[in-house]
Design a protein around this motif. Structure first.
Motif, mmCIF file in Angstrom:
data_model
loop_
_atom_site.group_PDB
_atom_site.id
_atom_site.type_symbol
_atom_site.label_atom_id
_atom_site.label_comp_id
_atom_site.label_asym_id
_atom_site.label_seq_id
_atom_site.Cartn_x
_atom_site.Cartn_y
_atom_site.Cartn_z
ATOM 1 N N ASP A 208 0.907 -1.144 -0.084
ATOM 2 C CA ASP A 208 0.267 0.026 0.131
ATOM 3 C C ASP A 208 0.964 1.351 0.129
ATOM 4 N N ALA A 209 2.048 1.039 0.035
ATOM 5 C CA ALA A 209 3.245 2.234 0.217
ATOM 6 C C ALA A 209 3.088 2.910 -1.102
ATOM 7 N N THR A 210 2.862 4.412 -1.212
ATOM 8 C CA THR A 210 2.866 5.244 -2.339
ATOM 9 C C THR A 210 3.827 6.275 -2.189
ATOM 10 N N LEU A 211 4.260 6.802 -3.429
ATOM 11 C CA LEU A 211 5.142 7.937 -3.392
ATOM 12 C C LEU A 211 4.369 9.172 -2.991
ATOM 13 N N LYS A 212 4.616 9.565 -1.876
ATOM 14 C CA LYS A 212 3.973 10.882 -1.431
ATOM 15 C C LYS A 212 4.777 12.232 -1.649
ATOM 16 N N LYS A 213 4.156 13.346 -2.107
ATOM 17 C CA LYS A 213 4.860 14.495 -2.348
ATOM 18 C C LYS A 213 4.401 15.431 -1.366
ATOM 19 N N ALA A 348 -3.558 52.735 -29.076
ATOM 20 C CA ALA A 348 -3.531 51.772 -30.382
ATOM 21 C C ALA A 348 -2.510 51.023 -30.738
ATOM 22 N N GLY A 349 -2.635 49.814 -31.193
ATOM 23 C CA GLY A 349 -1.399 48.984 -31.389
ATOM 24 C C GLY A 349 -1.811 47.566 -31.062
ATOM 25 N N THR A 350 -0.672 46.583 -31.268
ATOM 26 C CA THR A 350 -0.841 45.267 -31.097
ATOM 27 C C THR A 350 -0.091 44.874 -29.725
ATOM 28 N N TYR A 351 -0.970 43.642 -29.211
ATOM 29 C CA TYR A 351 -0.465 43.399 -27.857
ATOM 30 C C TYR A 351 -0.398 41.718 -27.877
ATOM 31 N N TYR A 352 0.373 41.274 -26.934
ATOM 32 C CA TYR A 352 0.273 39.801 -26.637
ATOM 33 C C TYR A 352 -0.617 39.743 -25.427
ATOM 34 N N LEU A 353 -1.531 38.731 -25.188
ATOM 35 C CA LEU A 353 -2.285 38.242 -24.236
ATOM 36 C C LEU A 353 -1.618 36.814 -23.739
ATOM 37 N N LEU A 354 -0.972 36.817 -22.835
ATOM 38 C CA LEU A 354 -0.317 35.508 -22.051
ATOM 39 C C LEU A 354 -1.043 35.142 -21.024
ATOM 40 N N PRO A 355 -1.797 33.889 -21.099
ATOM 41 C CA PRO A 355 -2.517 33.341 -20.052
ATOM 42 C C PRO A 355 -1.483 32.794 -19.076
ATOM 43 N N PHE A 356 -1.862 32.781 -17.566
ATOM 44 C CA PHE A 356 -0.704 32.239 -16.576
ATOM 45 C C PHE A 356 -1.615 31.585 -15.671
ATOM 46 N N SER A 357 -0.969 30.418 -15.207
ATOM 47 C CA SER A 357 -1.558 29.912 -13.849
ATOM 48 C C SER A 357 -0.327 29.446 -13.155
ATOM 49 N N SER A 358 -0.358 29.751 -11.727
ATOM 50 C CA SER A 358 0.877 29.533 -10.772
ATOM 51 C C SER A 358 1.397 28.232 -10.801
ATOM 52 N N GLY A 359 0.527 27.139 -11.069
ATOM 53 C CA GLY A 359 0.635 25.778 -10.822
ATOM 54 C C GLY A 359 0.569 25.160 -9.297
ATOM 55 N N CYS A 360 -0.016 26.236 -8.508
ATOM 56 C CA CYS A 360 -0.319 25.758 -7.193
ATOM 57 C C CYS A 360 -1.263 24.926 -7.169
ATOM 58 N N ARG A 361 -2.417 25.098 -7.745
ATOM 59 C CA ARG A 361 -3.673 24.273 -7.747
ATOM 60 C C ARG A 361 -3.807 23.335 -9.062
ATOM 61 N N LEU A 362 -3.011 23.526 -10.066
ATOM 62 C CA LEU A 362 -3.089 22.489 -11.210
ATOM 63 C C LEU A 362 -1.685 21.623 -11.118
ATOM 64 N N ARG A 363 -1.690 20.604 -10.548
ATOM 65 C CA ARG A 363 -0.366 19.893 -10.354
ATOM 66 C C ARG A 363 -0.672 18.411 -10.604
ATOM 67 N N LYS A 364 0.494 17.859 -10.592
ATOM 68 C CA LYS A 364 0.381 16.263 -10.798
ATOM 69 C C LYS A 364 -0.279 15.612 -9.630
ATOM 70 N N ARG A 365 -1.152 14.483 -9.795
ATOM 71 C CA ARG A 365 -1.779 14.077 -8.387
ATOM 72 C C ARG A 365 -0.895 12.851 -7.950
ATOM 73 N N SER A 366 -0.978 12.689 -6.605
ATOM 74 C CA SER A 366 -0.174 11.634 -5.911
ATOM 75 C C SER A 366 -0.500 10.360 -6.608
ATOM 76 N N LYS A 367 0.425 9.427 -6.767
ATOM 77 C CA LYS A 367 0.041 8.006 -7.168
ATOM 78 C C LYS A 367 -1.116 7.201 -6.390
ATOM 79 N N LYS A 368 -1.132 7.745 -5.255
ATOM 80 C CA LYS A 368 -2.502 7.047 -4.447
ATOM 81 C C LYS A 368 -3.598 7.526 -4.851
ATOM 82 N N SER A 369 -3.908 8.688 -5.500
ATOM 83 C CA SER A 369 -4.852 9.068 -5.771
ATOM 84 C C SER A 369 -5.496 8.814 -7.452
#
Length: 619
Positions: A208-213, A348-369
């Motif tokens: 049952d041991a799993t890699l916990k982060k 007036a002009g051209t702009y870049y819109l750059l989406p960003f997410s910090s990665g705090c809440r969108l991250r790899k799940r633990s193997k147990k889940s």
């Protein structure tokens, strides 16, 4: 992960464990920052730590989607996997000893180790026996052999610790990026221990041991280490700063022109986050109301959309003649529930819109889940024909909605290629698109949702119902084996403009990460003052404190690469983009690097960011 951790062992016990981990790791690699890059390397470093890496154990931690493990992962594995003990080996050998005389013949050992557990080749088996036949009589005195085996493993660990203690530079840290291969023997003692033990069931708790982060405290350096070149930073954020703040809509807002476009954050295998980026053209100076928020998919309103809690932001950069000429104009810092927004004036002009997410809440799940079973994707109808299951059709409807960037209910060739590049890495050219038009439902030279279903059904039919290719598509789009959107966050950008119509176009992702990193760095350094690490006048920490996020940046103005140890253990009610409370980062000479982003776990409670940055090495 939360910084609020469960009770830990004493400092002495923890330090001893940490030193054992480092000794084993540095017996295989030249650096604690070097990554374990293969299952074979994982096996070697676990053996060096005296563990029992059977095939089942290795496969538990090195899955088909694993590309690398770091030192902190290794420490967590060692917490889960027990050392091979003499009594465990004796129990396994006694099962092979058919006549109970304390000896095992060559034929008995061959039968056990080449047919059970992790099967060995006959050549490996003969090598083992040549080493293990202590009395040279064709029999193995396994009690004596077990004592010698465990003693040899202990001696290897002691030697590794002594080497670590003797080498002051190695003990201090010796971070780098190169690894080396130590001299190989035919069969290591730990390898034989693993093979013998694998012929019997593991103890119940081991399976049952799993890699916990969630806990990385094992990577904490000794309290005796130097703190001279360090900086401590503590910020308390009240719950009020995490509550939404609404900006009143300007008069006549309902008459403003509105444009919107969709996109998606994808969590990559290395933990980074990618997304499309966009170009905004403003024909003349005007007032702008811009917002970004996670997209709630309409096809599954009864199911929980876990990605709706993911933080988002949008950086607005002026588009210069070159990427280096771009400058950060604004970003969506204010928040109302899950929506982040900005209101102001753009020339007036051209702009870049750059989406960003910090990665705090969108991250790899633990193997147990991770789910153990896979959902059904294809089935046979009563007439024997293949068809897509209802659950898969619902997911494909969601994917269609994500890929339909302009939300018109149809996929243009450009939108479809966004899907193709994401799932296969290839583009559909105009000739192939013409073939699609002949075979699948289209309208106005654009693919309908029905046509999108037909296309995926054709792929399943061509493979006689084998869902392998469908799974490649689904996992690339962020779905797990239970058809849950677990590693992606769809979003929508809305732009309201007074008195003129704007145009938004998606861009290629080639320069995306570099441009976004540039925007992040500029936004942090522009809003935060630089603080030099004590004892290092040319290494600076910038700490940005926003309404809802704290971000830090390290600026190394020396001509040497520096390694910074970062400790967040005293923070409370915080979640970090790094996924661990203690870690180290390398900053090359004369460069800047975003160190981490931090958010509150519970936005209705106060939260405290407490970080200590310490220089470990300058090389």
């Amino acid at each position: 992960m939360s910084f609020q951790e469960s009770p830990r062992p004493s400092d002495d016990e923890e330090e001893a464990f940490y030193m054992q981990c480092r000794a084993a790791y540095l017996a295989v690699f030249r650096s604690s920052l070097a990554n374990i890059a293969s299952k074979q390397q994982l096996c070697r470093v676990l053996q060096q730590a005296g563990r029992n890496p059977s095939y089942a154990t290795l496969n538990k931690y090195w899955t088909p989607r694993t590309s690398k493990l770091n030192f902190d992962d290794f420490c967590e594995i060692l917490k889960c996997e027990k050392k091979t003990e003499e009594k465990e080996l004796m129990r396994a050998f006694k099962k092979m000893d058919v006549n109970g005389d304390g000896y095992i013949s060559h034929s008995e050992l061959v039968k056990a180790l080449t047919t059970q557990g992790d099967k060995m080749s006959l050549e490996e088996m003969n090598t083992i026996f040549s080493l293990a036949d202590i009395n040279q009589d064709g029999k193995l005195d396994y009690a004596e052999f077990c004592r010698l085996l465990v003693s040899t493993v202990d001696q290897c660990q002691v030697a590794a610790l002594e080497r670590l203690e003797a080498d002051a530079k190695l003990k201090r840290q010796n971070f780098g990026s190169q690894s080396y291969s130590p001299p190989k023997s035919s069969v290591s003692p730990a390898a034989l221990a693993a093979q013998v033990a694998s012929t019997q069931p593991h103890p119940p708790d081991a399976s049952d041991a799993t890699l916990k982060k969630e806990s990385r405290s094992s990577s904490r350096p000794s309290s005796a280490r130097s703190r001279r070149s360090s900086l401590s930073n503590s910020i308390t954020m009240t719950s009020n700063s995490s509550k939404g703040s609404k900006i009143p809509e300007p008069s006549g807002f309902q008459e403003w022109h509105q444009s919107y476009i969709r996109g998606c954050f994808f969590l990559e295998d290395d933990g980074s986050i990618s997304s499309l980026q966009y170009q905004l053209h403003v024909p003349h100076t005007t007032s702008i109301y811009l917002k970004i928020q996670p997209l709630s998919l309409s096809h599954r309103p009864d199911k929980c959309s876990s990605w709706m809690t993911v933080d988002t932001a949008l950086f607005i950069m002026s588009a210069g003649d070159t990427k280096e000429d771009t400058t950060v104009v604004h970003f969506t810092e204010s928040k109302d529930k899950e929506m982040y927004f900005w209101k102001g004036e753009l020339k007036a002009g051209t702009y870049y819109l750059l989406p960003f997410s910090s990665g705090c809440r969108l991250r790899k799940r633990s193997k147990k889940s991770l789910p153990e079973k896979s959902a059904e994707l294809v089935y046979k109808t009563d007439t024997g024909e293949l068809d897509l299951t209802k659950d898969l059709r619902e997911v494909l409807s969601d994917i269609f909605e994500i890929v339909d960037l302009d939300g018109n209910g149809l996929l243009s060739l450009e939108e479809y290629n966004f899907f193709e590049l994401r799932t296969s890495g290839e583009k559909c050219d105009k000739d192939a698109w013409a073939v699609c038009k002949e075979n699948f439902d289209m309208r106005k030279n654009q693919l309908t949702e029905q046509g999108f279903m037909e296309l995926n059904l054709m792929e399943a039919t061509e493979k006689d119902g084998d869902p392998a290719d469908l799974w490649v598509t689904l996992e690339a789009m962020g779905y797990n084996r239970m058809l849950e959107l677990a590693e992606a966050c769809p979003f929508q950008i809305d732009v309201h403009c007074e008195g003129t119509q704007l145009s938004i176009q998606p861009l290629s992702m080639e320069a995306g990460p570099k441009l976004l990193n540039q925007a992040l760095q500029k936004s942090i350094t522009a809003a935060a003052g630089a603080k030099a690490l004590r004892g290092q006048d040319n290494v600076f920490i910038y700490t940005y404190r926003g309404e809802h996020r704290i971000s830090s940046l390290i600026a190394n103005k020396t001509n040497l690469k520096v390694t910074i140890h970062v400790n967040n253990e005293q923070s409370r009610n915080c979640i970090t983009s790094r996924g661990m409370s203690v870690f180290a980062v390398e900053v090359p000479a004369r460069t800047k690097m975003v160190c981490q982003h931090v958010l509150p776990i519970n936005e209705k409670q106060d939260w405290t960011y407490n970080c200590v940055e310490t220089i470990l090495t300058c090389t």
